[in-house]
Write a protein that holds these residues in place. Structure first.
Motif, PDB file in Angstrom:
ATOM      1  N   THR A  67       8.804  12.973   2.822  1.00 51.37           N
ATOM      2  CA  THR A  67       7.965  13.556   3.405  1.00 51.37           C
ATOM      3  C   THR A  67       7.674  14.912   3.062  1.00 51.37           C
ATOM      4  O   THR A  67       6.593  15.569   2.722  1.00 51.37           O
ATOM      5  CB  THR A  67       8.072  13.447   4.862  1.00 51.37           C
ATOM      6  OG1 THR A  67       8.099  12.043   5.383  1.00 51.37           O
ATOM      7  CG2 THR A  67       6.962  14.056   5.649  1.00 51.37           C
ATOM      8  N   HIS A 117      -2.032   9.043   4.242  1.00 54.52           N
ATOM      9  CA  HIS A 117      -2.086   7.808   4.265  1.00 54.52           C
ATOM     10  C   HIS A 117      -0.651   6.982   4.505  1.00 54.52           C
ATOM     11  O   HIS A 117      -0.769   5.963   5.066  1.00 54.52           O
ATOM     12  CB  HIS A 117      -2.743   7.114   3.080  1.00 54.52           C
ATOM     13  CG  HIS A 117      -4.464   7.491   2.801  1.00 54.52           C
ATOM     14  ND1 HIS A 117      -5.174   7.578   4.074  1.00 54.52           N
ATOM     15  CD2 HIS A 117      -5.111   7.753   1.860  1.00 54.52           C
ATOM     16  CE1 HIS A 117      -6.202   7.978   3.779  1.00 54.52           C
ATOM     17  NE2 HIS A 117      -6.225   8.155   2.487  1.00 54.52           N
ATOM     18  N   ARG A 118       0.090   7.578   3.832  1.00 53.52           N
ATOM     19  CA  ARG A 118       1.577   7.133   3.948  1.00 53.52           C
ATOM     20  C   ARG A 118       2.241   7.249   5.345  1.00 53.52           C
ATOM     21  O   ARG A 118       2.748   6.280   5.893  1.00 53.52           O
ATOM     22  CB  ARG A 118       2.773   7.829   3.031  1.00 53.52           C
ATOM     23  CG  ARG A 118       2.364   7.383   1.559  1.00 53.52           C
ATOM     24  CD  ARG A 118       3.439   8.473   0.736  1.00 53.52           C
ATOM     25  NE  ARG A 118       4.604   8.318   1.318  1.00 53.52           N
ATOM     26  CZ  ARG A 118       5.466   9.547   1.113  1.00 53.52           C
ATOM     27  NH1 ARG A 118       5.017  10.728   0.518  1.00 53.52           N
ATOM     28  NH2 ARG A 118       6.492   9.562   1.658  1.00 53.52           N
ATOM     29  N   LEU A 176       0.923   4.052  -2.959  1.00 50.16           N
ATOM     30  CA  LEU A 176       0.621   5.415  -2.476  1.00 50.16           C
ATOM     31  C   LEU A 176       1.896   6.417  -3.007  1.00 50.16           C
ATOM     32  O   LEU A 176       1.689   7.374  -3.566  1.00 50.16           O
ATOM     33  CB  LEU A 176       0.440   5.686  -1.171  1.00 50.16           C
ATOM     34  CG  LEU A 176      -0.705   5.085  -0.480  1.00 50.16           C
ATOM     35  CD1 LEU A 176      -0.748   5.145   1.084  1.00 50.16           C
ATOM     36  CD2 LEU A 176      -2.033   5.970  -1.033  1.00 50.16           C
ATOM     37  N   GLN A 177       3.126   6.010  -2.701  1.00 53.05           N
ATOM     38  CA  GLN A 177       4.342   6.660  -3.094  1.00 53.05           C
ATOM     39  C   GLN A 177       4.271   6.611  -5.021  1.00 53.05           C
ATOM     40  O   GLN A 177       4.480   7.802  -5.330  1.00 53.05           O
ATOM     41  CB  GLN A 177       5.357   5.780  -3.138  1.00 53.05           C
ATOM     42  CG  GLN A 177       6.840   6.398  -3.442  1.00 53.05           C
ATOM     43  CD  GLN A 177       7.914   5.549  -3.229  1.00 53.05           C
ATOM     44  OE1 GLN A 177       7.869   4.410  -2.788  1.00 53.05           O
ATOM     45  NE2 GLN A 177       9.229   6.103  -3.542  1.00 53.05           N
ATOM     46  N   ILE A 190       9.693   3.457   0.997  1.00 49.62           N
ATOM     47  CA  ILE A 190       9.070   4.652   1.425  1.00 49.62           C
ATOM     48  C   ILE A 190       8.906   4.757   2.817  1.00 49.62           C
ATOM     49  O   ILE A 190       8.975   5.757   3.667  1.00 49.62           O
ATOM     50  CB  ILE A 190       7.938   5.095   0.825  1.00 49.62           C
ATOM     51  CG1 ILE A 190       7.403   6.737   0.848  1.00 49.62           C
ATOM     52  CG2 ILE A 190       6.766   4.329   1.211  1.00 49.62           C
ATOM     53  CD1 ILE A 190       8.531   7.513   0.101  1.00 49.62           C
ATOM     54  N   GLY A 191       9.070   3.476   3.507  1.00 52.19           N
ATOM     55  CA  GLY A 191       9.123   3.281   4.823  1.00 52.19           C
ATOM     56  C   GLY A 191      10.403   3.528   5.552  1.00 52.19           C
ATOM     57  O   GLY A 191      10.381   3.865   6.807  1.00 52.19           O
ATOM     58  N   ARG A 237       0.824  -1.212  -0.071  1.00 51.58           N
ATOM     59  CA  ARG A 237       0.039  -0.224   0.124  1.00 51.58           C
ATOM     60  C   ARG A 237       0.678   1.190  -0.147  1.00 51.58           C
ATOM     61  O   ARG A 237       0.673   2.364  -0.488  1.00 51.58           O
ATOM     62  CB  ARG A 237      -0.953  -0.061   1.207  1.00 51.58           C
ATOM     63  CG  ARG A 237      -1.718   1.280   1.391  1.00 51.58           C
ATOM     64  CD  ARG A 237      -2.303   1.225   2.846  1.00 51.58           C
ATOM     65  NE  ARG A 237      -3.068   2.497   3.086  1.00 51.58           N
ATOM     66  CZ  ARG A 237      -3.371   2.812   4.326  1.00 51.58           C
ATOM     67  NH1 ARG A 237      -3.114   1.830   5.408  1.00 51.58           N
ATOM     68  NH2 ARG A 237      -4.016   4.018   4.727  1.00 51.58           N
ATOM     69  N   ILE A 238       1.803   1.204   0.846  1.00 46.11           N
ATOM     70  CA  ILE A 238       2.847   2.064   0.919  1.00 46.11           C
ATOM     71  C   ILE A 238       3.573   2.362  -0.530  1.00 46.11           C
ATOM     72  O   ILE A 238       3.628   3.898  -1.150  1.00 46.11           O
ATOM     73  CB  ILE A 238       3.820   2.285   1.956  1.00 46.11           C
ATOM     74  CG1 ILE A 238       3.251   1.984   3.224  1.00 46.11           C
ATOM     75  CG2 ILE A 238       5.044   3.251   1.898  1.00 46.11           C
ATOM     76  CD1 ILE A 238       4.330   1.768   4.667  1.00 46.11           C
ATOM     77  N   GLN A 239       4.003   1.705  -1.247  1.00 50.44           N
ATOM     78  CA  GLN A 239       4.681   1.781  -2.485  1.00 50.44           C
ATOM     79  C   GLN A 239       3.417   2.242  -3.408  1.00 50.44           C
ATOM     80  O   GLN A 239       3.880   3.095  -4.256  1.00 50.44           O
ATOM     81  CB  GLN A 239       5.275   0.290  -2.804  1.00 50.44           C
ATOM     82  CG  GLN A 239       6.255  -0.234  -1.963  1.00 50.44           C
ATOM     83  CD  GLN A 239       7.477   0.927  -2.050  1.00 50.44           C
ATOM     84  OE1 GLN A 239       7.499   1.579  -3.283  1.00 50.44           O
ATOM     85  NE2 GLN A 239       8.213   0.742  -1.358  1.00 50.44           N
ATOM     86  N   ASN A 271      -2.609  11.456  -0.206  1.00 49.49           N
ATOM     87  CA  ASN A 271      -1.715  10.017  -0.254  1.00 49.49           C
ATOM     88  C   ASN A 271      -0.554  10.337   0.955  1.00 49.49           C
ATOM     89  O   ASN A 271      -0.325   9.224   1.509  1.00 49.49           O
ATOM     90  CB  ASN A 271      -0.958  10.423  -1.566  1.00 49.49           C
ATOM     91  CG  ASN A 271      -1.805   9.988  -2.830  1.00 49.49           C
ATOM     92  OD1 ASN A 271      -2.892   9.271  -2.368  1.00 49.49           O
ATOM     93  ND2 ASN A 271      -1.725  10.189  -4.050  1.00 49.49           N
TER      94      ASN A 271
END
Length: 377
Positions: free
Chosen positions: A255, A315-316, A163-164, A208-209, A159-161, A312
């Protein structure tokens, strides 16, 4: 129980050393003792004395088994999930058998009545069988919970990827045009733009984490500003208000840069005279506070397209920090500001020095855009 992962140092065993875990064990053991006595009332009347004795026995077994698992957890963690589950079940069964023998001897000594050997052995075996069934069910529960947790982590990363990848790289085409126009007249600057662009896109391909220092994130912002200032010139001015030690404070990758991108695209680009984008970072009540503000064009039509990008980013951050994240947009009459708050993290070897840097970068040339000749306010 089937195990799909035999890697060491992976365990689904809960931490039974915490106060909360001990409280859960006590409550569950008492509920189990109550159920046993309620079942026994089918054959005889309810007895508080029997409930007290049963509670004492079950609490003994529950707390000592939890203590053993607590002490051996680091060793059990080295086993495969199936091996760890079998080891815990055997540990609980042995503990139950030992306390069953001790309880039978104590009761015989207190009452003066020696229980017949066959009945005595049968009761102990029944206790061991019940302990094995309950321990097996508990281990299966924790195993399934761990599988669900790992699945959730995998889905979270996906999900993070995703959104990225939705962060708008609209400036790529402008950057290509800038490079094409500079190759003939200023090849050195064109090369610098290519370097800046490659650093930005290399960062966008990373996980992105990952957390990086605030200083690294600000460097990405400076490279992005360098590219945009070559296109917009004096119209774009950037004010930095950094009140934390940027090299020590940790921040999730990418960020600030997306917020800066939105501020320039929605706030500076529509204005013929341009304006100032202000970037702030400060520590407050154990939280890192980041904000980006920009002029607000008349009608604010461009900010309608800003909502998706802001969602986005929200959510990230929520995927990384949960409910501890706060993302607020503050549209004023002449200014638009986005503020982010989340728990403050430092490098393990870093300290907070409370450094405060305030400067404005103008678009008068590549040197200033890169942060070389910044003039103080």
């Amino acid at each position: 129980m089937a195990a799909t992962d035999d890697r060491p140092n992976t365990s689904f065993l809960p931490d039974l050393c915490s106060t909360r875990a001990v409280l859960v064990v006590v409550v569950v053991a008492e509920l189990m003792a109550l159920v046993i006595n309620l079942v026994a009332t089918y054959y005889s009347d309810f007895s508080m004395g029997r409930l007290a004795i049963t509670s004492l026995f079950v609490q003994w077994v529950g707390l000592t088994s939890a203590a053993l698992v607590c002490q051996l957890r680091s060793r059990l963690n080295r086993l495969a999930p199936a091996g760890a589950a079998v080891a815990v079940v055997l540990l609980v069964v042995i503990d139950t058998l030992v306390f069953s023998v001790v309880a039978a001897l104590v009761m015989s000594w207190v009452t003066g009545n020696l229980m017949p050997g066959s009945l005595w052995s049968m009761e102990i075996l029944v206790n061991g069988l019940i302990a094995a069934i309950i321990a097996g069910l508990v281990m299966r529960y924790f195993y399934v919970q761990e599988q669900l947790r790992q699945k959730g982590q995998a889905e979270l990363q996906a999900r993070i990827q995703a959104l990225q990848s939705r962060i708008r790289p609209h400036f790529l085409f402008n950057s290509m045009n800038i490079i094409a126009s500079l190759i003939a007249v200023d090849p050195d600057t064109a090369e610098k733009v290519v370097e800046d662009l490659s650093v930005l896109f290399r960062a966008s391909l990373k996980n992105i984490g990952n957390e990086v220092s605030l200083d690294e994130e600000l460097e990405l912002c400076r490279r992005y500003i360098h590219i945009e200032q070559l296109r917009m010139g004096e119209r774009l001015q950037v004010e930095w208000d950094i009140r934390v030690e940027a090299k020590s404070v940790m921040i999730p990758l990418l960020t600030l840069q997306p917020l800066l991108e939105n501020a320039i695209y929605h706030g500076i680009q529509p204005l013929a005279a341009g304006g100032v984008v202000t970037i702030r970072a400060l520590a407050e009540h154990g939280e890192l506070v980041l904000s980006v503000s920009n002029p607000k064009p008349e009608g604010d039509g461009h900010h309608n397209g800003n909502r998706m990008a802001l969602e986005n980013i929200r959510h990230r951050l929520e995927a990384l920090y949960g409910d501890e994240v706060a993302v607020e947009s503050r549209p004023q009459q002449k200014e638009y500001e986005i503020e982010i708050r989340y728990p403050l993290h430092y490098k393990k070897d870093g300290t907070y020095a409370g450094a405060c840097v305030r400067r404005r970068t103008t678009g008068s040339g590549p040197a200033q855009a890169a942060g070389g000749e910044n003039r103080r306010r």
